[in-house]
Motif scaffolding. Sequence first.
Motif, PDB file in Angstrom:
ATOM      1  N   VAL A  83      -4.252   8.374  -9.360  1.00  0.00           N
ATOM      2  CA  VAL A  83      -2.989   7.828  -8.856  1.00  0.00           C
ATOM      3  C   VAL A  83      -2.863   6.375  -9.318  1.00  0.00           C
ATOM      4  O   VAL A  83      -3.757   5.566  -9.087  1.00  0.00           O
ATOM      5  N   VAL A 101       1.290   9.888 -10.824  1.00  0.00           N
ATOM      6  CA  VAL A 101       0.082  10.717 -10.790  1.00  0.00           C
ATOM      7  C   VAL A 101      -0.222  11.247 -12.198  1.00  0.00           C
ATOM      8  O   VAL A 101       0.658  11.809 -12.862  1.00  0.00           O
ATOM      9  N   VAL A 133       5.450   8.103  -4.127  1.00  0.00           N
ATOM     10  CA  VAL A 133       5.107   8.794  -5.374  1.00  0.00           C
ATOM     11  C   VAL A 133       6.422   9.006  -6.137  1.00  0.00           C
ATOM     12  O   VAL A 133       7.430   9.406  -5.539  1.00  0.00           O
ATOM     13  N   ASP A 150      -0.716   3.079  -9.005  1.00  0.00           N
ATOM     14  CA  ASP A 150       0.334   2.257  -8.402  1.00  0.00           C
ATOM     15  C   ASP A 150       0.861   1.319  -9.484  1.00  0.00           C
ATOM     16  O   ASP A 150       0.088   0.599 -10.117  1.00  0.00           O
ATOM     17  N   ARG A 163       8.621  -0.282  -7.694  1.00  0.00           N
ATOM     18  CA  ARG A 163       7.217   0.032  -7.409  1.00  0.00           C
ATOM     19  C   ARG A 163       7.099   1.511  -7.074  1.00  0.00           C
ATOM     20  O   ARG A 163       8.026   2.108  -6.524  1.00  0.00           O
ATOM     21  N   LYS A 219       4.048   5.186  -7.096  1.00  0.00           N
ATOM     22  CA  LYS A 219       2.775   5.799  -7.480  1.00  0.00           C
ATOM     23  C   LYS A 219       3.051   6.872  -8.530  1.00  0.00           C
ATOM     24  O   LYS A 219       3.893   7.755  -8.306  1.00  0.00           O
ATOM     25  N   GLU A 254       0.815  -1.222   0.000  1.00  0.00           N
ATOM     26  CA  GLU A 254       0.000   0.000   0.000  1.00  0.00           C
ATOM     27  C   GLU A 254       0.853   1.279   0.000  1.00  0.00           C
ATOM     28  O   GLU A 254       0.493   2.260  -0.599  1.00  0.00           O
ATOM     29  N   ARG A 272      -6.415   4.628  -8.981  1.00  0.00           N
ATOM     30  CA  ARG A 272      -7.414   5.121  -8.022  1.00  0.00           C
ATOM     31  C   ARG A 272      -7.656   6.617  -8.161  1.00  0.00           C
ATOM     32  O   ARG A 272      -6.726   7.379  -8.438  1.00  0.00           O
TER      33      ARG A 272
END
Length: 251
Positions: free
Chosen positions: A118, A147, A84, A120, A143, A145, A80, A194
């Motif tokens: 966003v 935007v 970013v 992931d 990995r 995030k 989770e 998301r």
Amino acid sequence: MNERVKQVASALVDAIQKTLTEQRVTEEEWRAGVGYMMKLAEAKEMDLLLDVFFNHTIVDLKAQATRGSTPGMQGPYFLEGAPVVAGALKTYEDDSHHPLVIRGAVRTDDGAPAAGAVIDVWHSTPDGKYSGFHDQIPTDLYRGKVVADAQGKYAVRTTMPAPYQIPNKGPTGVLLEMMGSHTWRPAHVHFKVRKDGFVPLTTQYYFEGGDWVDSDCCKGVAPDLVVPAKTEGGAQVMAIDFVIERPREHA
Ligand SMILES: [Fe+2]
């Protein structure tokens, strides 16, 4: 009593009873099956086995009902709290694997740009491992995030993931081998898109012509999740436009 549990569990029991009868399973075979389930529990592979055989069925049901992009399995390697990132995922410093550019746009189900969505993005290392899960690889590698901008556009640079084998030394691998199946997954990139007010989209995309794309051991490959092979300036390009949907109103 729970009506839904009664309905689904009773149907499962009926299906198993029918199979035992049709296959004329002997008591000896039954005991071997019970022993296998005990080993599975001991090895803590119950979730792995269920994912291998049935997660794609649940995802297929989601796919039939969505107005958004085709969903895919989340798999066990999502974290989770990924950072970013601006323009690129962090990779091994000496990672000389083939460069990969993932880019496209996020739109909503009415065609509008999903500004600020966003995404992931997570995928394997060049040797098929996942950060945060294998070999104490720091969790911020491979990995992050990403935007989407005001037009819903996004782009991120990384290196090519690799095909990998699901854990195959335990009872799940033993069963797959006895069933004549292998334990390989094709190279893929995971996404979770998301934006407030929209249903999260979890999916995976694959590379056209990649090893195991036609025979994923987890049966996760849907035709529209395979991106055409394309290279540009020495990098592989994975072009993906995502569509996210609003929650359905229930009567
Ligand atoms: Fe994966």
